[in-house]
Design a protein around this motif. Structure first.
Motif, PDB file in Angstrom:
ATOM      1  N   ILE A   3     -51.712  27.390 -53.878  1.00 32.01           N
ATOM      2  CA  ILE A   3     -51.741  26.886 -52.504  1.00 32.01           C
ATOM      3  C   ILE A   3     -51.715  25.361 -52.504  1.00 32.01           C
ATOM      4  O   ILE A   3     -51.106  24.732 -51.635  1.00 32.01           O
ATOM      5  N   ALA A   4     -52.359  24.761 -53.504  1.00 33.80           N
ATOM      6  CA  ALA A   4     -52.351  23.302 -53.622  1.00 33.80           C
ATOM      7  C   ALA A   4     -50.988  22.779 -54.061  1.00 33.80           C
ATOM      8  O   ALA A   4     -50.723  21.574 -53.952  1.00 33.80           O
ATOM      9  N   GLY A   5     -50.125  23.675 -54.577  1.00 30.75           N
ATOM     10  CA  GLY A   5     -48.770  23.279 -54.949  1.00 30.75           C
ATOM     11  C   GLY A   5     -48.505  23.229 -56.438  1.00 30.75           C
ATOM     12  O   GLY A   5     -47.489  22.660 -56.859  1.00 30.75           O
ATOM     13  N   TYR A   6     -49.391  23.866 -57.252  1.00 30.64           N
ATOM     14  CA  TYR A   6     -49.261  23.770 -58.703  1.00 30.64           C
ATOM     15  C   TYR A   6     -49.197  25.145 -59.360  1.00 30.64           C
ATOM     16  O   TYR A   6     -49.713  26.135 -58.847  1.00 30.64           O
ATOM     17  N   ASP A   7     -48.566  25.165 -60.530  1.00 25.46           N
ATOM     18  CA  ASP A   7     -48.426  26.377 -61.329  1.00 25.46           C
ATOM     19  C   ASP A   7     -49.802  26.797 -61.837  1.00 25.46           C
ATOM     20  O   ASP A   7     -50.475  26.022 -62.517  1.00 25.46           O
TER      21      ASP A   7
ATOM     22  N   ALA B 205     -50.620  28.525 -64.246  1.00 23.05           N
ATOM     23  CA  ALA B 205     -50.667  28.520 -65.708  1.00 23.05           C
ATOM     24  C   ALA B 205     -50.520  27.129 -66.296  1.00 23.05           C
ATOM     25  O   ALA B 205     -50.733  26.930 -67.490  1.00 23.05           O
ATOM     26  N   ASP B 206     -50.134  26.146 -65.488  1.00 22.17           N
ATOM     27  CA  ASP B 206     -49.914  24.787 -65.977  1.00 22.17           C
ATOM     28  C   ASP B 206     -50.152  23.815 -64.827  1.00 22.17           C
ATOM     29  O   ASP B 206     -49.276  23.603 -63.995  1.00 22.17           O
ATOM     30  N   VAL B 207     -51.348  23.232 -64.775  1.00 22.60           N
ATOM     31  CA  VAL B 207     -51.713  22.388 -63.635  1.00 22.60           C
ATOM     32  C   VAL B 207     -50.875  21.121 -63.543  1.00 22.60           C
ATOM     33  O   VAL B 207     -50.919  20.429 -62.527  1.00 22.60           O
ATOM     34  N   GLU B 208     -50.113  20.804 -64.580  1.00 21.92           N
ATOM     35  CA  GLU B 208     -49.239  19.641 -64.532  1.00 21.92           C
ATOM     36  C   GLU B 208     -47.857  19.977 -63.971  1.00 21.92           C
ATOM     37  O   GLU B 208     -47.040  19.081 -63.755  1.00 21.92           O
ATOM     38  N   LYS B 209     -47.610  21.256 -63.729  1.00 18.65           N
ATOM     39  CA  LYS B 209     -46.283  21.696 -63.290  1.00 18.65           C
ATOM     40  C   LYS B 209     -46.299  21.990 -61.792  1.00 18.65           C
ATOM     41  O   LYS B 209     -46.960  22.917 -61.346  1.00 18.65           O
ATOM     42  N   PRO B 210     -45.559  21.222 -60.989  1.00  9.66           N
ATOM     43  CA  PRO B 210     -45.516  21.476 -59.544  1.00  9.66           C
ATOM     44  C   PRO B 210     -44.748  22.749 -59.226  1.00  9.66           C
ATOM     45  O   PRO B 210     -43.766  23.084 -59.890  1.00  9.66           O
ATOM     46  N   LEU B 211     -45.203  23.452 -58.192  1.00  8.63           N
ATOM     47  CA  LEU B 211     -44.464  24.591 -57.668  1.00  8.63           C
ATOM     48  C   LEU B 211     -43.620  24.199 -56.466  1.00  8.63           C
ATOM     49  O   LEU B 211     -42.723  24.931 -56.067  1.00  8.63           O
TER      50      LEU B 211
END
Length: 306
Positions: A109-113, A115-121
Protein backbone atom coordinates in the motif's frame (compact mmCIF):
# COMPACT_ATOMS: atom_id res chain seq x y z
CA UNK A 1 -18.02 19.99 8.52
CA UNK A 2 -16.08 17.21 10.26
CA UNK A 3 -12.56 17.48 11.60
CA UNK A 4 -11.23 15.47 8.68
CA UNK A 5 -13.04 17.71 6.18
CA UNK A 6 -11.34 20.91 7.28
CA UNK A 7 -8.36 22.24 5.31
CA UNK A 8 -5.18 21.89 7.34
CA UNK A 9 -2.92 24.89 7.75
CA UNK A 10 0.82 24.52 7.48
CA UNK A 11 0.99 25.69 11.07
CA UNK A 12 -1.23 22.72 12.04
CA UNK A 13 1.14 20.31 10.36
CA UNK A 14 4.22 21.90 11.93
CA UNK A 15 2.51 21.93 15.32
CA UNK A 16 1.90 18.23 14.91
CA UNK A 17 5.57 17.66 14.22
CA UNK A 18 6.54 19.61 17.32
CA UNK A 19 3.96 17.82 19.44
CA UNK A 20 5.34 14.48 18.32
CA UNK A 21 8.77 15.45 19.61
CA UNK A 22 7.46 16.64 22.96
CA UNK A 23 4.89 13.93 23.60
CA UNK A 24 6.66 10.89 22.23
CA UNK A 25 8.08 8.71 25.03
CA UNK A 26 11.65 7.50 24.83
CA UNK A 27 13.12 4.30 26.21
CA UNK A 28 12.78 4.16 29.97
CA UNK A 29 9.48 6.05 29.99
CA UNK A 30 6.44 3.91 30.67
CA UNK A 31 3.13 4.68 29.00
CA UNK A 32 0.15 5.73 31.07
CA UNK A 33 -2.51 3.07 31.46
CA UNK A 34 -5.18 2.95 28.77
CA UNK A 35 -8.66 1.44 28.72
CA UNK A 36 -9.02 -2.21 27.78
CA UNK A 37 -9.58 -2.40 24.04
CA UNK A 38 -9.48 -5.15 21.42
CA UNK A 39 -7.49 -7.60 23.51
CA UNK A 40 -5.60 -5.17 25.75
CA UNK A 41 -6.39 -7.24 28.82
CA UNK A 42 -4.59 -10.22 27.26
CA UNK A 43 -1.39 -8.34 26.39
CA UNK A 44 1.80 -9.34 28.17
CA UNK A 45 3.19 -5.80 27.83
CA UNK A 46 1.31 -2.59 28.65
CA UNK A 47 3.22 -0.57 26.03
CA UNK A 48 5.99 -0.78 23.46
CA UNK A 49 8.28 0.90 25.96
CA UNK A 50 7.66 -1.88 28.47
CA UNK A 51 8.24 -4.50 25.79
CA UNK A 52 11.55 -2.90 24.78
CA UNK A 53 12.83 -2.56 28.36
CA UNK A 54 11.22 -5.39 30.35
CA UNK A 55 13.49 -7.40 32.62
CA UNK A 56 10.67 -9.70 33.73
CA UNK A 57 9.85 -10.78 30.18
CA UNK A 58 12.92 -9.72 28.19
CA UNK A 59 12.90 -9.77 24.39
CA UNK A 60 15.62 -8.97 21.88
CA UNK A 61 15.27 -6.77 18.83
CA UNK A 62 16.40 -8.62 15.73
CA UNK A 63 15.57 -11.99 17.28
CA UNK A 64 12.10 -11.72 18.80
CA UNK A 65 10.93 -8.65 16.94
CA UNK A 66 11.99 -6.06 14.38
CA UNK A 67 11.02 -2.52 13.44
CA UNK A 68 11.07 -1.02 9.94
CA UNK A 69 10.06 2.40 8.74
CA UNK A 70 10.49 4.78 5.85
CA UNK A 71 10.13 8.55 5.68
CA UNK A 72 10.45 10.11 2.27
CA UNK A 73 12.57 13.20 1.77
CA UNK A 74 10.51 16.19 0.70
CA UNK A 75 11.72 19.76 0.40
CA UNK A 76 9.90 23.08 0.14
CA UNK A 77 12.27 25.07 -2.08
CA UNK A 78 9.92 27.78 -3.24
CA UNK A 79 8.91 31.14 -1.80
CA UNK A 80 6.26 31.61 -4.46
CA UNK A 81 4.11 28.52 -3.81
CA UNK A 82 3.44 25.99 -1.04
CA UNK A 83 4.82 22.47 -1.19
CA UNK A 84 2.58 20.06 0.69
CA UNK A 85 4.26 17.60 3.05
CA UNK A 86 3.41 13.87 2.90
CA UNK A 87 -0.20 13.42 3.96
CA UNK A 88 -0.56 9.70 4.67
CA UNK A 89 1.40 7.02 6.50
CA UNK A 90 0.65 3.29 6.52
CA UNK A 91 1.28 1.18 9.63
CA UNK A 92 1.39 -2.49 10.60
CA UNK A 93 1.91 -2.36 14.35
CA UNK A 94 1.31 -6.12 14.71
CA UNK A 95 3.21 -7.21 11.63
CA UNK A 96 5.40 -10.18 10.82
CA UNK A 97 4.18 -13.34 12.54
CA UNK A 98 1.83 -11.54 14.96
CA UNK A 99 -1.02 -10.69 12.56
CA UNK A 100 0.27 -12.36 9.45
CA UNK A 101 0.01 -10.63 6.12
CA UNK A 102 -0.22 -7.11 7.49
CA UNK A 103 3.46 -6.30 6.88
CA UNK A 104 3.24 -7.33 3.25
CA UNK A 105 0.04 -5.32 2.79
CA UNK A 106 1.59 -2.30 4.52
CA UNK A 107 4.58 -2.24 2.19
CA UNK A 108 2.50 -2.72 -0.96
CA UNK A 109 0.00 0.00 0.00
CA UNK A 110 2.95 2.30 0.70
CA UNK A 111 4.16 1.55 -2.84
CA UNK A 112 6.94 -1.00 -2.26
CA UNK A 113 7.63 -4.64 -3.06
CA UNK A 114 6.90 -6.74 0.07
CA UNK A 115 9.92 -8.90 -0.74
CA UNK A 116 12.30 -6.00 -1.42
CA UNK A 117 11.70 -2.69 0.35
CA UNK A 118 14.08 -0.96 -2.05
CA UNK A 119 11.98 -1.93 -5.07
CA UNK A 120 9.06 0.39 -5.94
CA UNK A 121 5.78 -1.09 -7.09
CA UNK A 122 4.48 2.25 -8.35
CA UNK A 123 5.91 5.27 -10.13
CA UNK A 124 4.31 7.88 -7.88
CA UNK A 125 2.16 8.18 -4.79
CA UNK A 126 4.55 6.67 -2.26
CA UNK A 127 3.62 6.77 1.42
CA UNK A 128 5.66 6.72 4.60
CA UNK A 129 5.30 3.57 6.69
CA UNK A 130 6.12 2.05 10.09
CA UNK A 131 5.99 -1.61 11.11
CA UNK A 132 6.55 -3.63 14.26
CA UNK A 133 7.06 -7.28 13.31
CA UNK A 134 7.11 -10.51 15.28
CA UNK A 135 10.04 -12.70 14.26
CA UNK A 136 9.62 -15.77 16.45
CA UNK A 137 8.75 -19.25 15.23
CA UNK A 138 6.15 -19.54 18.02
CA UNK A 139 4.39 -17.38 20.64
CA UNK A 140 4.35 -14.19 18.60
CA UNK A 141 1.04 -13.24 20.22
CA UNK A 142 3.07 -12.35 23.34
CA UNK A 143 4.53 -9.41 21.38
CA UNK A 144 1.12 -7.84 20.78
CA UNK A 145 0.70 -4.31 22.17
CA UNK A 146 -2.74 -2.77 21.74
CA UNK A 147 -3.24 0.15 19.36
CA UNK A 148 -4.12 2.48 22.21
CA UNK A 149 -0.90 1.58 24.02
CA UNK A 150 1.47 1.84 21.06
CA UNK A 151 3.99 4.39 22.32
CA UNK A 152 6.98 3.71 20.09
CA UNK A 153 8.45 7.20 19.65
CA UNK A 154 9.07 6.76 15.92
CA UNK A 155 5.55 5.43 15.32
CA UNK A 156 3.98 8.29 17.24
CA UNK A 157 6.20 10.83 15.53
CA UNK A 158 5.20 9.55 12.10
CA UNK A 159 1.52 9.54 13.02
CA UNK A 160 1.60 13.08 14.42
CA UNK A 161 3.33 14.49 11.34
CA UNK A 162 0.75 13.18 8.86
CA UNK A 163 -2.85 14.13 8.19
CA UNK A 164 -3.81 10.46 7.78
CA UNK A 165 -2.73 7.08 9.10
CA UNK A 166 -4.00 3.79 7.72
CA UNK A 167 -3.32 1.12 10.35
CA UNK A 168 -3.60 -2.54 9.29
CA UNK A 169 -4.68 -5.31 11.67
CA UNK A 170 -5.65 -8.96 11.55
CA UNK A 171 -8.47 -10.72 13.36
CA UNK A 172 -10.59 -13.86 13.27
CA UNK A 173 -14.11 -13.64 11.87
CA UNK A 174 -15.42 -15.41 14.97
CA UNK A 175 -14.07 -12.60 17.18
CA UNK A 176 -16.22 -9.97 15.52
CA UNK A 177 -19.57 -11.15 16.84
CA UNK A 178 -21.34 -10.17 13.65
CA UNK A 179 -25.15 -10.35 13.88
CA UNK A 180 -26.43 -13.86 13.14
CA UNK A 181 -28.49 -12.60 10.23
CA UNK A 182 -25.49 -10.75 8.78
CA UNK A 183 -22.89 -13.50 8.46
CA UNK A 184 -20.78 -12.15 5.62
CA UNK A 185 -20.53 -13.29 2.94
CA UNK A 186 -21.44 -16.78 4.16
CA UNK A 187 -20.82 -19.13 7.06
CA UNK A 188 -18.37 -21.13 4.98
CA UNK A 189 -16.48 -18.15 3.56
CA UNK A 190 -16.06 -15.47 6.26
CA UNK A 191 -13.86 -13.05 4.36
CA UNK A 192 -14.47 -9.57 5.72
CA UNK A 193 -12.76 -6.23 6.34
CA UNK A 194 -13.95 -4.04 9.22
CA UNK A 195 -13.13 -0.39 8.55
CA UNK A 196 -12.67 1.82 11.61
CA UNK A 197 -10.96 4.99 12.80
CA UNK A 198 -12.28 8.49 13.50
CA UNK A 199 -11.87 9.90 9.97
CA UNK A 200 -15.36 9.44 8.53
CA UNK A 201 -14.30 10.45 5.00
CA UNK A 202 -11.44 7.96 5.03
CA UNK A 203 -13.70 5.18 6.32
CA UNK A 204 -16.28 5.82 3.62
CA UNK A 205 -13.65 5.83 0.87
CA UNK A 206 -12.16 2.53 2.10
CA UNK A 207 -15.54 0.80 2.38
CA UNK A 208 -16.51 1.98 -1.09
CA UNK A 209 -13.25 1.06 -2.83
CA UNK A 210 -12.90 -2.34 -1.16
CA UNK A 211 -16.47 -3.37 -1.88
CA UNK A 212 -16.29 -2.20 -5.48
CA UNK A 213 -13.09 -4.22 -5.91
CA UNK A 214 -14.81 -7.38 -4.60
CA UNK A 215 -13.56 -7.38 -1.00
CA UNK A 216 -16.52 -7.29 1.42
CA UNK A 217 -16.05 -4.42 3.88
CA UNK A 218 -18.26 -2.80 6.51
CA UNK A 219 -18.04 0.46 8.44
CA UNK A 220 -17.60 -0.38 12.12
CA UNK A 221 -19.65 2.70 13.02
CA UNK A 222 -22.66 1.78 10.87
CA UNK A 223 -25.76 1.44 13.11
CA UNK A 224 -26.30 -2.23 12.21
CA UNK A 225 -22.74 -3.16 13.22
CA UNK A 226 -21.70 -0.59 15.84
CA UNK A 227 -22.67 -2.61 18.92
CA UNK A 228 -20.98 -5.81 17.76
CA UNK A 229 -17.87 -4.12 16.40
CA UNK A 230 -17.23 -1.52 19.11
CA UNK A 231 -13.98 -3.23 20.13
CA UNK A 232 -12.76 -3.21 16.52
CA UNK A 233 -13.85 0.29 15.54
CA UNK A 234 -10.68 2.26 16.28
CA UNK A 235 -12.85 4.85 17.97
CA UNK A 236 -10.55 5.83 20.83
CA UNK A 237 -8.57 9.02 20.34
CA UNK A 238 -5.37 7.42 21.68
CA UNK A 239 -5.46 4.68 19.05
CA UNK A 240 -2.29 5.11 16.97
CA UNK A 241 -4.38 5.56 13.81
CA UNK A 242 -6.01 8.65 15.36
CA UNK A 243 -2.80 10.26 16.65
CA UNK A 244 -2.50 12.26 13.44
CA UNK A 245 -2.14 16.01 12.90
CA UNK A 246 -5.94 16.12 12.48
CA UNK A 247 -6.76 13.78 15.36
CA UNK A 248 -8.37 11.20 13.09
CA UNK A 249 -7.33 8.28 10.92
CA UNK A 250 -8.47 4.86 9.70
CA UNK A 251 -7.78 1.23 10.44
CA UNK A 252 -8.59 -2.09 8.80
CA UNK A 253 -9.38 -5.24 10.78
CA UNK A 254 -8.88 -7.94 8.15
CA UNK A 255 -10.11 -11.43 8.96
CA UNK A 256 -7.62 -14.26 8.58
CA UNK A 257 -9.80 -15.81 5.88
CA UNK A 258 -9.51 -12.60 3.88
CA UNK A 259 -5.77 -12.29 4.45
CA UNK A 260 -5.15 -15.89 3.46
CA UNK A 261 -7.11 -15.39 0.26
CA UNK A 262 -4.71 -12.63 -0.81
CA UNK A 263 -1.72 -14.97 -0.94
CA UNK A 264 -1.08 -18.40 -2.45
CA UNK A 265 -3.60 -21.22 -2.73
CA UNK A 266 -1.88 -23.48 -0.22
CA UNK A 267 -2.54 -22.94 3.50
CA UNK A 268 1.15 -23.26 4.37
CA UNK A 269 2.04 -20.46 1.94
CA UNK A 270 0.44 -17.97 4.29
CA UNK A 271 1.73 -19.30 7.60
CA UNK A 272 5.34 -18.22 7.17
CA UNK A 273 7.02 -15.10 5.86
CA UNK A 274 8.83 -17.03 3.14
CA UNK A 275 5.54 -18.39 1.83
CA UNK A 276 3.85 -15.00 1.82
CA UNK A 277 6.76 -13.36 0.04
CA UNK A 278 6.64 -16.10 -2.60
CA UNK A 279 2.90 -15.78 -3.23
CA UNK A 280 1.90 -12.13 -2.74
CA UNK A 281 2.31 -11.10 -6.39
CA UNK A 282 -1.10 -12.06 -7.70
CA UNK A 283 -4.17 -10.24 -8.99
CA UNK A 284 -6.15 -10.56 -5.77
CA UNK A 285 -3.42 -9.13 -3.52
CA UNK A 286 -2.80 -6.26 -5.94
CA UNK A 287 -6.53 -5.64 -6.22
CA UNK A 288 -6.81 -5.23 -2.45
CA UNK A 289 -3.83 -2.91 -2.13
CA UNK A 290 -4.88 -0.88 -5.17
CA UNK A 291 -8.30 -0.35 -3.58
CA UNK A 292 -6.65 0.97 -0.42
CA UNK A 293 -4.42 3.26 -2.45
CA UNK A 294 -7.41 4.65 -4.32
CA UNK A 295 -9.14 5.38 -1.02
CA UNK A 296 -6.04 7.21 0.21
CA UNK A 297 -5.91 9.25 -3.00
CA UNK A 298 -9.57 10.20 -2.58
CA UNK A 299 -9.03 11.43 0.98
CA UNK A 300 -5.83 13.31 0.12
CA UNK A 301 -7.51 15.07 -2.80
CA UNK A 302 -9.92 16.74 -0.40
CA UNK A 303 -7.23 17.85 2.06
CA UNK A 304 -5.88 21.25 1.12
CA UNK A 305 -2.71 22.45 2.85
CA UNK A 306 -3.16 26.22 3.20
Amino acid sequence: MTFSDRPASRRTVLTGLAAATVAAPFLGQLAASAPAYAGTENDLYDSNTELYTSTEHPVAEGTDYGRRYRRHEQLDRYLSKPSAPPKTAVMAIHGGQIERGTSELCLAIAGYDPADVEKPLVTQGFHDYWMFEGMRSVDNRELHVSSVNCDDHVARGIAASHLNVLSLHGCQYSQLGMPEKMVWPSVSDPKLVVVGGLNTVFRAALVTELNQAGFPAVDAFAPEYAENLRNYAGGITTNICNRTATGAGAQLEITEDMRRSLFGPQVTDFDWKSGRLATWDNARFRGFTDACRRAIATVEAGQVIL
